[in-house]
Scaffold this active site. Structure first.
Site, PDB file in Angstrom:
ATOM      1  CD  GLU A 138      41.040  53.386  49.380  1.00  0.00           C
ATOM      2  OE1 GLU A 138      39.953  52.805  49.305  1.00  0.00           O
ATOM      3  OE2 GLU A 138      42.131  52.832  49.141  1.00  0.00           O
ATOM      4  CG  ASP A 199      36.598  56.373  49.803  1.00  0.00           C
ATOM      5  OD1 ASP A 199      36.599  56.901  48.681  1.00  0.00           O
ATOM      6  OD2 ASP A 199      37.140  55.270  50.030  1.00  0.00           O
TER       7      ASP A 199
END
Length: 586
Positions: A138, A199
């Protein structure tokens, strides 16, 4: 993969370059004699040295590393607003200073197990499996996007970016080597040990497209090839489900209905479609909008909020303690707080009205909830809008300022929000996402263009050029068409109007014009075209120019000659362009 903290965030002193260095930066690249300014600078340097500040070093030229889209780009997207109570230059300076702070605090390259590998230092949740986690995929994704967008301000941006990519590749996923494992640790045993988190990989792949736009793919890393491989062999294979949702990672099922809305980076998916021409990405976008609207109609019709995790079909909030991470997985919490930025960017960059509708609903709710005071936004809400948090933090506030840029009726809210967020310094998670929002709000998060595929030729490169005047030797008109962002055309000082034009050699289709302004830019100007160099037609008019790099699309223009006709200057000097570019239609 984020663990919310209940303690008050620790404030950190801004050790970014500011004060005197900022004053120096504002004139870097200008070689004209400005005796008054230099006298002021000398006086400031003397005061600084007496006060013991130390050596003040002017920042390097924004164009020193050959970037194609150097910071600041300060794009203005149709249908959106920016803060109106400060200048574009002031916003750019705030972003640059915040980046310097962020870089100094979180960007690290001290891995003994991977020399030359950079990572973003930050907290994580989940089982570290015996390793000491230093960062995550991330954070790697955030860092890679930020670094590309700040290239030009940071002369080391490409070196840093390549180091971040080196780490992303070394710490490949245990399930799909085209993706990144979600944990960064200083151990060779951690490389290839962990599975992925969606993500992070979406951001990393998207950043590779930006890197191709910024530096081209002819160097040590073929950014575009790496992006395509990651998009097609990584994300499509492992994260796009059979029902056109995004699952949580390559450990998750291909038929999964569980999904994390903070992964719904819709503008990323559009960029994926542009570079691969694979219709799957448009199908995923359509489905995610459908899921969002179904969810909101059933659970948050008054607010537009969405929960940290969504499950089932029809969609509904995940239960509390979903995946065992934390209790609040069924409400608008530290994952979902990121969603408004993901949604609004699809409207700003690609004009999808569905993005605007969601953004408008969120904005109308939060403005009413806080009595039009961004500082009253709390760090957590139930889907009906009831507060569960007790203080304001940037990862909640800033995305809701970004969402409000879709309507001029929100101008006061955006202005107040900008003032709140620009100096907010907390921790890795909030600071990184705050910076991403600052880049978007100021127009410095630019849309990956058609040059994500074979690049469009600059029709005006080395064109025959004529100008109404020049400041003197070394500022001739052809300097704006030489492909060198170190040289420039400058008109005589102190008079309007002034103009510069290029002869393309023949009538050609023109799709856009790029203007790379020096500090002496036009606040009002026109773009004009002609087929004979005598009779001119207006094709664009600017009444509130803010300098920097302006990319101006034109619609169905055919012409041999192109002219910038300056009407009003931002400075007492003349008009000055590093480059005047003309491109064919996409």
């Amino acid at each position: 993969m984020f663990q919310p903290r209940t303690n008050v965030y620790t404030r950190t002193q801004n050790h970014a370059r500011g004060g005197l260095a900022s004053a120096v930066t504002s004139t870097t690249g200008s070689t004209r004699s400005r005796s008054k300014w230099y006298k002021q600078l000398i006086g400031m340097l003397i005061v600084a040295l007496i006060a013991g500040v130390g050596t003040v070093v002017p920042s390097q030229s924004s164009y020193a590393a050959g970037e194609k889209k150097p910071f600041p780009q300060q794009t203005s997207y149709p249908g959106t607003i920016k803060p109106s109570h400060v200048t574009q230059n002031a916003m750019n300076q705030a972003v640059a200073q915040y980046y310097d702070y962020w870089k100094g605090k979180y960007l690290k390259n001290n891995l003994s197990s991977l020399p030359g590998g950079y990572y973003v230092k930050g907290e994580i949740t989940g089982d570290q499996d015996g390793f000491t986690a230093l960062g995550s995929s991330e954070g790697q994704g955030y860092g890679m996007i930020i670094t590309v967008l700040m290239a030009g301000h940071d002369p080391d941006a490409q070196t840093i970016y390549n180091g971040l990519f080196k780490t992303a590749r070394a710490f490949k996923s245990s399930e799909n080597p085209n993706l990144m494992g979600w944990v960064v640790a200083d151990s060779t045993q951690a490389q290839g040990h962990f599975s992925s988190a969606t993500d992070g990989d979406l951001d990393i792949a998207y950043s590779l497209i930006l890197a191709h736009n910024q530096w081209g793919s002819g160097g040590a890393i073929n950014y575009l090839q790496e992006a395509k491989q990651m998009i097609t062999d990584g994300i499509k294979v492992s994260n796009v489900t059979t029902n056109n949702r995004l699952n949580l990672g390559d450990w998750d099922g291909k038929n999964a209905l569980n999904t994390r809305p903070s992964d719904w980076a819709l503008s990323h998916l559009r960029a994926f479609h542009e570079v691969t021409q694979d219709p799957i990405w448009l199908q995923v976008i359509d489905n995610l909008y459908s899921v969002y609207n179904q969810f909101s109609n059933s659970y948050s019709s008054a607010t537009g909020l969405i929960s940290d995790f969504v499950i089932n079909d029809p969609p509904k909030p995940a239960p509390e303690w979903y995946l065992g991470e934390f209790k609040e997985t069924n409400i608008y919490y530290y994952n979902a707080s990121r969603v408004p930025l993901r949604i609004v960017m699809d409207y700003a960059m690609y004009g999808d009205p569905r993005g605007k509708a969601i953004s408008d609903k969120l904005t109308n709710w939060i403005k009413g909830k806080t009595n039009n005071t961004p500082a009253k936004i709390k760090n957590g809400y139930k889907l009906n809008g009831t507060e569960v948090g007790d203080y304001a933090t940037a990862v909640f506030v800033s995305p809701l300022i970004s969402a409000a840029t879709t309507d001029s009726a929100n101008q006061a809210w955006v202005n107040s929000g900008w003032d709140w967020m620009k100096n907010k310094k907390e921790d890795y998670f909030s600071d990184s996402y705050n910076l991403l929002n600052m880049l978007y709000i100021t127009g410095n998060w630019w849309k990956p263009g058609a040059d994500a595929q074979p690049e469009l030729p600059n029709l005006a490169l080395h064109a025959t050029a004529v100008a109404s005047s020049i400041e003197g030797i070394s500022f001739e008109a052809d300097r704006a068409f030489d492909g060198n962002l170190q040289s420039r055309w400058a008109s005589s000082e102190g008079s309007d109007p002034q103009w510069i034009s290029a002869d393309l050699g023949a009538v050609k289709a023109i799709g856009s014009v790029g203007l790379h302004w020096e500090d002496a830019y036009a606040t009002k100007f026109k773009l004009q075209v002609s087929n004979d160099g005598v009779n001119w037609q207006d094709v664009y008019s600017e009444t509130n120019g803010s300098g920097g790099v302006q990319n101006i699309p034109l619609n169905q223009v055919q012409a041999r000659y192109v002219k910038m006709y300056g009407i009003e200057r931002a400075t007492p000097y003349g008009y000055s362009l590093y480059e005047f570019e003309v491109y064919p239609p996409n």
